[in-house]
Design a protein around this motif. Structure first.
Motif, short mmCIF file in Angstrom:
data_model
loop_
_atom_site.label_atom_id
_atom_site.label_comp_id
_atom_site.label_asym_id
_atom_site.label_seq_id
_atom_site.Cartn_x
_atom_site.Cartn_y
_atom_site.Cartn_z
N LEU A 197 -2.97 -2.49 -81.51
CA LEU A 197 -2.53 -1.49 -81.72
C LEU A 197 -2.47 -0.40 -83.29
O LEU A 197 -2.28 0.77 -83.05
N LEU A 198 -2.22 -1.35 -84.10
CA LEU A 198 -1.78 -0.39 -85.41
C LEU A 198 -3.46 -0.02 -85.81
O LEU A 198 -3.99 -0.19 -86.63
N VAL A 199 -3.76 0.95 -85.31
CA VAL A 199 -5.39 1.76 -85.33
C VAL A 199 -5.12 3.43 -86.41
O VAL A 199 -4.29 3.74 -85.41
N PHE A 255 5.69 -2.84 -89.09
CA PHE A 255 6.12 -2.74 -87.36
C PHE A 255 5.95 -4.31 -86.60
O PHE A 255 4.78 -5.02 -86.17
N PRO A 256 7.04 -4.90 -86.90
CA PRO A 256 6.86 -6.03 -86.43
C PRO A 256 6.78 -6.53 -85.23
O PRO A 256 7.49 -5.99 -84.18
N PHE A 306 1.23 5.42 -79.86
CA PHE A 306 1.07 6.69 -80.91
C PHE A 306 2.17 7.07 -81.13
O PHE A 306 2.38 7.76 -82.30
N CYS A 307 3.62 7.43 -79.93
CA CYS A 307 3.98 8.16 -79.45
C CYS A 307 5.34 7.82 -79.83
O CYS A 307 6.80 8.83 -79.65
N ILE A 308 5.35 6.81 -80.24
CA ILE A 308 7.22 5.68 -80.17
C ILE A 308 6.67 4.94 -81.69
O ILE A 308 7.74 4.33 -81.68
N LEU A 309 5.74 4.75 -82.27
CA LEU A 309 6.06 3.91 -83.37
C LEU A 309 7.18 5.02 -84.12
O LEU A 309 7.26 5.74 -84.60
N THR A 310 7.73 3.40 -85.22
CA THR A 310 8.28 4.59 -85.74
C THR A 310 8.60 4.69 -87.24
O THR A 310 7.21 4.36 -87.45
N ARG A 335 -3.99 7.36 -92.80
CA ARG A 335 -3.35 5.88 -94.02
C ARG A 335 -2.70 4.40 -92.94
O ARG A 335 -2.73 5.00 -91.15
N PRO A 336 -3.31 3.64 -93.67
CA PRO A 336 -3.24 2.88 -92.61
C PRO A 336 -2.33 2.53 -92.17
O PRO A 336 -0.83 2.74 -92.80
N LEU A 337 -1.42 1.15 -91.17
CA LEU A 337 -0.60 1.04 -90.65
C LEU A 337 -0.84 -0.63 -90.79
O LEU A 337 -0.98 -1.23 -90.11
#
Length: 351
Positions: free
Chosen positions: A128-130, A121-122, A13-17, A114-116
């Protein structure tokens, strides 16, 4: 979901771009890496019922010059004599009931809801896309204050509708401040209501009222006033033992504590409030009339993150870890930050 999995999710959650970047504010999360960084006079104020869509009370703050800043804090240490034009301020932070009306009329979906999408996020495990947000969770035992993962959990399904996760709701909390609000969410609401978010200078002047710059708190130099708590903050040993001396363990209904000299409530504690200014670790000494802040953000701890200012602290502020509720203290958040102690209030120009 076990603790190892939730810790992994919170780290992710803290490092996605990109647009889904989320970073907890400085309160209780100092040095947290965000997803994006990874890739004084007494005034006579007149309340009125707003004619804007949210139909809430606002207070007229008459324009004046005041001392902005506080040498107690490194990023607020530049003291400026700032002049502001008159403006209106919401008496309270935006509540769940107000935000629900906005969502009902617009079908707006908040950042936390909102969905991820995998294509954004290749290479990332789709498990983890929650959808969810960060929720403060009391640790079982004494903890290292340098490790925020011990008290922040990424909770699937957490959002403004479900503050503690999908099994929670806001029934009976209509008058609590709305939380899990990203900057874009706050800005969208303000636009719908015919208002805007306050500049940092407007927020600080409204919070200070007629108090002297040297006051430690927005209400004076004593934590309690006449033996009574003045704000919803964390009492006890952070983060393991909140003694709830002020009556609340999380958010309090707006207006639960005394108003300041302008008649505004909860300018200290309860929830962090977004400001329109980009964050920069000092103030511009040349921008003195209705300052709007820098054109872009810069945080030396996370130079790639786009951050806006947050002010006022929250129910998690405690001198052992966070002084964000004190006079002049500044917070900062990546623009898509969401957590259960982030909200906002609006202002309006005098027309």
């Amino acid at each position: 979901m076990n603790k190892k999995t939730t810790a992994l999710l919170l780290t992710f959650f803290c490092i996605l771009t990109a647009i889904y970047a989320q970073e907890l504010p400085v309160c209780c999360s100092e040095n947290l890496v965000s997803r994006s960084s990874f890739t004084v006079k007494q005034h006579v104020s007149t309340p009125t019922v707003s004619v804007d869509k949210d139909r809430v009370d606002m207070i007229l703050i008459e324009g004046d010059t005041f001392s902005m800043g506080n040498p107690r804090f490194a990023d607020a240490g530049v003291i400026r004599q700032v002049t502001l034009s008159s403006y209106w301020v919401d008496v309270y932070a935006v509540t769940n009931a107000q935000f629900a009306r906005f969502v009902e009329e617009t079908n707006y979906v908040t950042v936390a809801e909102r969905p991820l999408y995998p294509q954004d996020f290749p290479g990332v495990d789709t498990a983890l896309l929650v959808v969810g947000s960060a929720v403060f969770t009391t640790p079982d035992s004494d903890t290292n204050l340098q490790n925020y993962l011990q008290w922040w959990d990424f909770v699937p399904g957490a959002s403004w509708r479900h503050p503690e996760g999908s099994q929670s709701n806001i029934i009976g909390r209509d008058n609590h401040p709305v939380v899990h609000i990203a900057y874009d969410d706050a800005e969208a609401y303000a636009k719908w209501a015919g208002k805007r978010l306050p500049t940092e200078a407007e927020w600080e002047y409204a919070a200070k009222g007629n108090l002297d710059l040297s006051s430690e708190f927005y209400w004076g130099d004593e934590l309690k006033k006449d033996g009574s708590w003045q704000a919803n903050i964390f009492q006890g040993q952070f983060p393991t033992n909140n003694t709830q001396e002020d009556g609340y363990i999380q958010t309090a209904p707006v207006g639960s504590f005394p108003a300041n000299s302008f008649g505004l409530y909860d300018m200290s504690g309860n929830v962090w409030e977004w400001c329109s200014d980009y964050y920069y670790p000092t103030y511009d000494t040349k921008e003195l009339i209705n300052p709007k802040g820098p054109n872009s953000s810069y945080d030396p701890q996370e130079p790639l993150a786009a951050k806006r200012v947050q002010r006022g602290g929250s129910f998690l502020c405690n001198d052992q870890y966070c002084e964000g509720y004190k006079t002049g203290a500044r917070g900062k958040g990546e623009v898509n930050s969401t957590a259960n102690h982030i909200g906002f209030r609006c202002v309006s120009d005098v027309k």
